[in-house]
Design an enzyme around this catalytic site. Structure first.
Site, mmCIF file in Angstrom:
data_model
loop_
_atom_site.group_PDB
_atom_site.id
_atom_site.type_symbol
_atom_site.label_atom_id
_atom_site.label_comp_id
_atom_site.label_asym_id
_atom_site.label_seq_id
_atom_site.Cartn_x
_atom_site.Cartn_y
_atom_site.Cartn_z
ATOM 1 N N LEU A 242 37.857 40.294 42.324
ATOM 2 C CA LEU A 242 39.080 40.476 41.519
ATOM 3 C C LEU A 242 39.417 41.963 41.442
ATOM 4 O O LEU A 242 39.156 42.648 40.450
ATOM 5 C CB LEU A 242 38.891 39.867 40.125
ATOM 6 C CG LEU A 242 39.187 38.364 40.045
ATOM 7 C CD1 LEU A 242 39.211 37.893 38.600
ATOM 8 C CD2 LEU A 242 40.481 38.000 40.748
ATOM 9 N N HIS A 243 40.041 42.452 42.510
ATOM 10 C CA HIS A 243 40.361 43.874 42.626
ATOM 11 C C HIS A 243 41.254 44.365 41.473
ATOM 12 O O HIS A 243 40.855 45.179 40.660
ATOM 13 C CB HIS A 243 41.108 44.152 43.938
ATOM 14 C CG HIS A 243 40.438 43.654 45.174
ATOM 15 N ND1 HIS A 243 39.270 44.205 45.695
ATOM 16 C CD2 HIS A 243 40.790 42.659 46.039
ATOM 17 C CE1 HIS A 243 38.945 43.566 46.800
ATOM 18 N NE2 HIS A 243 39.841 42.632 47.033
ATOM 19 N N ASP A 244 42.468 43.871 41.413
ATOM 20 C CA ASP A 244 43.487 44.470 40.539
ATOM 21 C C ASP A 244 43.223 44.284 39.043
ATOM 22 O O ASP A 244 43.567 45.168 38.248
ATOM 23 C CB ASP A 244 44.872 43.939 40.909
ATOM 24 C CG ASP A 244 45.293 44.381 42.302
ATOM 25 O OD1 ASP A 244 46.158 43.724 42.904
ATOM 26 O OD2 ASP A 244 44.751 45.394 42.798
#
Ligand code: RIB
Ligand code: CA
Length: 313
Positions: A242-244
């Site tokens: 979950l980058h952002d």
């Protein structure tokens, strides 16, 4: 403490969508002045549509959404349908938006907002290529010193690249925009792949989203079910990174994250290493520190926050 005033600049993208849902579910922490779409994961006509789809999923149709730049500052657009699917939001089947797209260009909204709000009170949360941000800085340099902080997802050091052997996608798409941003003098916090690859949606975490039983919870589970294919195949990851959401989670609970204030330069000349974030993590140069580069997070705390907040929608 009053909620922080933020602009979310984004290229949804399933992980962008989760980051936006986290922000919209946390009014005590963030006052979302607007959402500005940029070309990135998919072309602009889809990112601006997806941003509105996410606002409607959250039931927050009063948040103005703006379309920004449809291509990088000096390069051809590179997109990532291989990761996010043709729509950019593959996974759940969500209705087309009915809320309007604002007429004003996103870059002009960013400039106008920074002029209007008190200096040092607006944070830019950047979830895609930095094209809108750098274009605003070039068009109206006087707004640069009015920015409170930039918290962005981009770059990599120990994790190296996800779109090339050396570059992370957001920086790779528009390295010139990244260079302008990192040289702007603004207080920058960077969420690179080094930390976002530790934020994996394992099956129990995916189940926790689905078990919320709400439209947002179920949609997040469906998005991350879809979105994990790329990283599972490439890295053998145990779930989607979950980058952002690391960006908006940082504004709520910075204590979940740790990193170093270091020098970060952007490679713009070489075709081989275009978009590489040359992070002086070990302090081997005398280049001045210009960014807080995050390397680690409390993943369980991060996901507990995500489930609690998204469960509110
Ligand atoms: O490399 C990951 C980044 O590129 C994320 O922001 C993802 O949404 C894509 O924009
Ligand atoms: Ca993104």
């Amino acid at each position: 403490m009053p909620p922080r005033k933020i602009i979310i600049d984004t290229d949804p993208g399933q992980d962008d969508a989760v980051a936006i849902l986290l922000a919209l579910s946390s009014p005590e922490d963030m006052d979302v002045l607007g959402i500005t779409a940029v070309a990135g994961n998919v072309p602009l006509e889809l990112t601006q549509k997806n941003a509105r789809i996410v606002c409607e999923l959250a039931g927050k149709t009063d948040v103005p959404v703006f379309a920004g730049c449809d291509r990088p500052m000096g390069r051809q657009l590179v997109t990532a349908e291989h990761v996010h699917g043709k729509t950019g939001l593959d996974g759940p089947s969500l209705p087309d938006p009915t809320m309007p797209l604002q007429d004003q260009h996103a870059v002009d909204f960013i400039i106008e907002t920074l002029h209007r709000e008190d200096a040092g009170t607006v944070t830019l949360c950047v979830l895609g290529p930095l094209t809108n941000i750098a274009t605003a800085f070039e068009k109206a340099p006087e707004v640069i010193e009015r920015v409170q902080q930039i918290v962005l997802m981009g770059g990599a050091y120990f994790e190296v690249g996800n779109i090339t052997p050396t570059a992370e996608f957001n920086i790779y798409v528009d390295p010139e925009a990244a260079e302008i941003t990192f040289k702007s003098g603004v207080d920058i916090v960077v969420m690179p792949l080094d930390v976002t690859h530790k934020a994996l949606v394992t099956q129990p975490r995916n189940d926790a989203f689905r078990d919320l039983g709400t439209p947002s919870g179920i949609a997040v589970a469906q998005m991350t079910d879809f979105f994990e294919r790329f990283d599972k195949e490439k890295y053998g990851s145990n779930g989607a990174p979950l980058h952002d959401p690391c960006v908006t989670a940082y504004l709520i609970a910075p204590e979940l994250f740790s990193g170093r204030h270091i020098n970060v330069e952007i490679e713009t000349q070489s075709d081989l290493t275009r978009g590489m974030t040359v992070a002086d993590w070990w302090g081997v140069t005398d280049r001045p520190a210009n960014a807080t580069f995050i390397g680690d997070l409390d993943a369980d705390g991060f996901f507990a926050l995500l489930v609690e907040r998204i469960g509110r929608l």
